[in-house]
Design a protein around this motif. Structure first.
Motif, PDB file in Angstrom:
ATOM      1  N   TYR A 108     -13.689 -19.986  77.241  1.00 52.93           N
ATOM      2  CA  TYR A 108     -13.610 -18.939  76.218  1.00 52.93           C
ATOM      3  C   TYR A 108     -13.932 -17.559  76.797  1.00 52.93           C
ATOM      4  O   TYR A 108     -13.293 -16.561  76.438  1.00 52.93           O
ATOM      5  N   LYS A 109     -14.924 -17.504  77.714  1.00 53.93           N
ATOM      6  CA  LYS A 109     -15.216 -16.219  78.354  1.00 53.93           C
ATOM      7  C   LYS A 109     -14.068 -15.774  79.256  1.00 53.93           C
ATOM      8  O   LYS A 109     -13.759 -14.572  79.341  1.00 53.93           O
ATOM      9  N   TYR A 110     -13.463 -16.730  79.921  1.00 53.89           N
ATOM     10  CA  TYR A 110     -12.268 -16.438  80.718  1.00 53.89           C
ATOM     11  C   TYR A 110     -11.159 -15.879  79.822  1.00 53.89           C
ATOM     12  O   TYR A 110     -10.507 -14.881  80.162  1.00 53.89           O
ATOM     13  N   LEU A 111     -10.973 -16.484  78.667  1.00 60.75           N
ATOM     14  CA  LEU A 111      -9.967 -16.005  77.715  1.00 60.75           C
ATOM     15  C   LEU A 111     -10.297 -14.590  77.245  1.00 60.75           C
ATOM     16  O   LEU A 111      -9.412 -13.725  77.144  1.00 60.75           O
ATOM     17  N   GLU A 112     -11.570 -14.334  76.991  1.00 68.60           N
ATOM     18  CA  GLU A 112     -11.979 -12.988  76.584  1.00 68.60           C
ATOM     19  C   GLU A 112     -11.710 -11.975  77.692  1.00 68.60           C
ATOM     20  O   GLU A 112     -11.228 -10.858  77.427  1.00 68.60           O
ATOM     21  N   THR A 165     -27.645 -13.310  86.304  1.00 72.52           N
ATOM     22  CA  THR A 165     -26.580 -12.353  86.010  1.00 72.52           C
ATOM     23  C   THR A 165     -26.241 -12.338  84.533  1.00 72.52           C
ATOM     24  O   THR A 165     -26.019 -11.276  83.936  1.00 72.52           O
ATOM     25  N   CYS A 166     -26.196 -13.508  83.904  1.00 70.90           N
ATOM     26  CA  CYS A 166     -25.873 -13.560  82.473  1.00 70.90           C
ATOM     27  C   CYS A 166     -26.932 -12.858  81.628  1.00 70.90           C
ATOM     28  O   CYS A 166     -26.611 -12.273  80.588  1.00 70.90           O
ATOM     29  N   ALA A 167     -28.180 -12.904  82.063  1.00 71.85           N
ATOM     30  CA  ALA A 167     -29.225 -12.185  81.336  1.00 71.85           C
ATOM     31  C   ALA A 167     -28.979 -10.688  81.402  1.00 71.85           C
ATOM     32  O   ALA A 167     -29.230  -9.957  80.436  1.00 71.85           O
ATOM     33  N   ALA A 168     -28.479 -10.211  82.551  1.00 73.43           N
ATOM     34  CA  ALA A 168     -28.167  -8.785  82.682  1.00 73.43           C
ATOM     35  C   ALA A 168     -27.026  -8.390  81.750  1.00 73.43           C
ATOM     36  O   ALA A 168     -27.068  -7.344  81.096  1.00 73.43           O
ATOM     37  N   VAL A 169     -25.981  -9.219  81.686  1.00 74.62           N
ATOM     38  CA  VAL A 169     -24.873  -8.945  80.775  1.00 74.62           C
ATOM     39  C   VAL A 169     -25.372  -8.905  79.336  1.00 74.62           C
ATOM     40  O   VAL A 169     -25.030  -8.004  78.558  1.00 74.62           O
ATOM     41  N   THR A 185     -17.131  -8.460  81.231  1.00 77.13           N
ATOM     42  CA  THR A 185     -17.847  -7.185  81.188  1.00 77.13           C
ATOM     43  C   THR A 185     -17.074  -6.101  81.919  1.00 77.13           C
ATOM     44  O   THR A 185     -16.887  -4.991  81.402  1.00 77.13           O
ATOM     45  N   PHE A 186     -16.609  -6.385  83.124  1.00 71.96           N
ATOM     46  CA  PHE A 186     -15.888  -5.366  83.884  1.00 71.96           C
ATOM     47  C   PHE A 186     -14.541  -5.027  83.238  1.00 71.96           C
ATOM     48  O   PHE A 186     -14.115  -3.877  83.254  1.00 71.96           O
ATOM     49  N   GLY A 196     -15.236   0.606  77.526  1.00 73.70           N
ATOM     50  CA  GLY A 196     -15.766   0.672  76.176  1.00 73.70           C
ATOM     51  C   GLY A 196     -17.245   0.941  76.097  1.00 73.70           C
ATOM     52  O   GLY A 196     -17.804   1.039  74.995  1.00 73.70           O
ATOM     53  N   TYR A 197     -17.921   1.063  77.243  1.00 72.56           N
ATOM     54  CA  TYR A 197     -19.354   1.349  77.277  1.00 72.56           C
ATOM     55  C   TYR A 197     -19.664   2.734  77.844  1.00 72.56           C
ATOM     56  O   TYR A 197     -20.826   3.057  78.080  1.00 72.56           O
TER      57      TYR A 197
END
Length: 646
Positions: free
Chosen positions: A89-93, A334-338, A424-425, A430-431
């Motif tokens: 799902y994250k890949y799809l996003e 890394t996921c905590a940083a995201v 994220t990248f 958008g950020y």
């Protein structure tokens, strides 16, 4: 803290679209990154990282799990952990945001679009008639649905599916693929099972909260936001089983609004905080938002590494106690940083305070950017601040996220981090910037093109030119005339004392200047096309000392330059008088000062004087930007360096 209503958010390609708040986010259709570090990272992400992830999802069988579910061949053939659906799902996003990014600049997307639709079709085939969707539970030979909410990750996986759908709705709202139908059926099922009068448990891994809240915004469905609220409020009621690390591990020990600091598993904690912020904003719950603000502040002060990383425990991937921040045992997932970026961004939009953007910047440069290699095809799961031994080259097959090699790995048996960085990248533009009734605010700096319409109807177009953070100049050229004054604002980081803001009116040979103190620096006028406003930030290298309550690094210093943290890496000792020194004996001499130097890629670098405490040998050594470490082979590394004589 009173929230104002945003009226123009839902039609833009933004990761987050709150209906209220101080600031309105500008989306991928309004802001395009055109170069610099982030431009290069986006290019690598779009051409290498996303392809790499897709290939590994196929190789590991995590995509094929959906085919097996559709054919009824599960459970014997299922591969991967209980949460492997979420990586798909994250890949799809990530693909959805990458399509949106390319659409914005007119790049071809046919191959990506075909891939997106193919993955959606495989997911659709695995969905049950009532909307249930998971390849690990619910079929003969598998556990029953919702039978292991502590560890099963069913709701967690759906939360990531919801976020993928949000990305699709925001980037291609008229797409005729089946994804919106899939998520509506799944979200309706969740509301039916876990709504008022139903199952009152929570998921052991927060994520469905933020997914439901944003899906409700994207589809205009308040029931989904309400279900997110119910999940947030149920945390702390002890509905999940006690485990060896305590219920704080999954934030089921204290109500969200009663907690004083983020605690437990660091990814879970930040995802929950982000979802709770969404709920607070959508329901006008100032008490909850105030509690989250206090938790953010305390967590940043006491439980966050100098890199912005969070999580000091390996065994439970959790926050430690206050001031428990060991460098050599830093987990800093890394996921905590995201997730931290997600939480901070929501607070920034709600309150407009630059401290939130300061943490986002630090975290992006020093954790999120550190995880993937320059090639974008190997990754760190954890991000240590001190590597005592070089370690072995990472295995070509999947490795444990706790493996202690100093090199990045191509994949992990738990590979949540690679697709998290990819999404994220792909959505990073958008950020960068926001707008409000008075004008436009720039929060992150990269070469960019910006075009938006203010609430007054005034069209604004800007070109941002910068080599930040290699240099401190951020030059903005206004490209539209304005009939009425509006305000252009720049974030001045907390470290940037002595910054200056200048205006050169179009056609003029003089400039107007003003001091720019940390916070927000602004210029208000009826801008004319050709006006240039430039922020000059002092990016000279500097030493920073730790809080004395952090026992693990007392007597040490770290080197920073702009927002980037630097590290001493053993490969840079070769050719100096320290080449034969024991890495543990090295000390930094702050009295000798710091000098700018070219980095390994021609970028910014720093020279520091390093001394061997045993032999007295000393040499000026190039420090490497932390996010570049281990790009030249196995090495030893440390961010916090002991001081000579300490």
């Amino acid at each position: 803290m009173t929230l104002t209503t945003n009226t123009t958010t839902t039609t833009h390609a933004v990761p987050v679209a709150p209906s209220a708040g101080v600031l309105r986010p500008l989306g991928l259709d309004e802001v395009t990154i055109t170069g610099g570090l982030w431009g290069r990272r986006q290019a690598v992400n779009g051409t290498a990282t996303i392809d790499h992830i897709g290939a590994w999802l196929e190789r590991e069988g995590w995509l094929a799990n959906f085919d097996l579910a559709a054919s009824g061949a599960l459970p014997e053939g299922r591969r991967g952990r209980e949460f492997s659906d979420s990586e798909v799902y994250k890949y799809l996003e990530a693909i959805a945001w990458e399509i949106g990014r390319r659409d914005a600049v007119g790049e071809p997307v046919d191959e990506l679009e075909a891939r997106f639709r193919a993955v959606v079709a495989r997911i659709a085939a695995a969905q049950e008639p009532d909307g249930y969707l998971n390849t690990r539970f619910g079929r003969p030979g598998q556990g029953a649905r919702w039978s292991d909410l502590e560890w099963g990750h069913e709701l967690y996986c759906l939360g990531h599916l919801f976020q993928a759908a949000v990305a699709r709705v925001r980037t291609r709202p008229d797409a005729d693929d089946a994804l919106v139908g899939i998520v509506r059926r799944a979200a309706d099922l969740v509301c039916g099972v876990f709504g008022v009068g139903g199952d009152e448990r929570i998921c052991g891994h927060a994520e469905v909260e933020v997914g439901l809240a944003e899906l409700g915004r994207a589809l205009g469905e308040p029931r989904y936001v309400e279900q997110a609220r119910l999940f947030v409020e149920r945390h702390g009621r002890g509905t999940l089983r006690e485990i060896e690390w305590g219920r704080s591990y999954y934030q089921d020990d204290i109500a969200v609004r009663e907690a004083g600091v983020l605690r437990g598993h660091s990814v879970r904690a930040n995802y929950l905080a982000a979802g709770a912020a969404d709920v607070a904003i959508e329901t006008g719950d100032d008490e909850l938002l105030g509690a989250l603000d206090r938790q953010w502040e305390t967590t940043v002060e006491r439980r966050t590494y100098v890199t912005g990383g969070q999580g000091s425990h390996h065994q439970d991937e959790a926050f430690g106690e206050d001031w428990e921040l060991p460098s050599d045992r830093a987990y800093s997932e890394t996921c905590a940083a995201v997730a931290s970026v997600m939480f901070s961004w929501r607070l920034l939009l709600a309150q407009g305070e630059p401290r939130f953007a300061d943490l986002i910047e630090r975290t992006l440069f020093n954790v999120v950017e550190t995880s993937p290699s320059v090639s974008g095809t190997t990754f760190y799961y954890a991000n240590t601040l001190h590597q005592r031994r070089p370690g072995a080259v990472a295995d070509a097959d999947t490795v444990s996220p706790r493996a202690q090699s100093s090199l990045r790995a191509p994949w992990f048996d738990v590979s949540c981090c690679p697709p998290n960085t990819a999404r994220t990248f792909a959505s990073l533009a958008g950020y960068l910037a926001t707008a409000d009734a008075s004008g436009v605010q720039l929060h992150q700096y990269a070469p960019a093109a910006l075009r938006t319409t203010l609430e007054t109807g005034q069209e604004v177009a800007l070109e941002v030119a910068t080599e930040y953070p290699r240099s401190g100049g951020v030059r903005v050229t206004v490209q539209t005339d304005a009939a009425e004054p509006w305000t252009l604002s720049f974030r001045v980081p907390a470290w940037a004392a002595g910054a200056r803001l200048t205006l050169r009116p179009a056609g003029a040979d003089h400039v107007q200047a003003q001091d720019a103190e940390p916070g927000m620096a602004s210029w208000t006028r009826a801008f004319t096309a050709g006006d240039v406003v430039e922020l000059e930030l002092p990016v000279e290298p500097r030493f920073a000392a730790p809080d004395p309550r952090v026992d693990a690094v007392r007597g040490c210093l770290v080197v920073e330059r702009g927002p980037e943290v630097f590290a001493l890496e053993s490969v840079d000792l070769g050719g100096t008088s320290l080449a034969a020194s024991d890495f543990a004996d090295l000390r930094v001499d702050p009295a000798a000062g710091l000098r700018d130097a070219a980095g390994p890629d021609g970028g910014a670098g720093v020279l520091a004087t390093i001394v061997d405490a045993r032999t007295g040998a000393r040499a000026e050594v190039a420090l490497v930007r932390y996010h570049e470490w281990a790009e030249r082979g196995p090495s030893q590394m440390r961010v916090w360096m002991p001081v000579v004589g300490a």
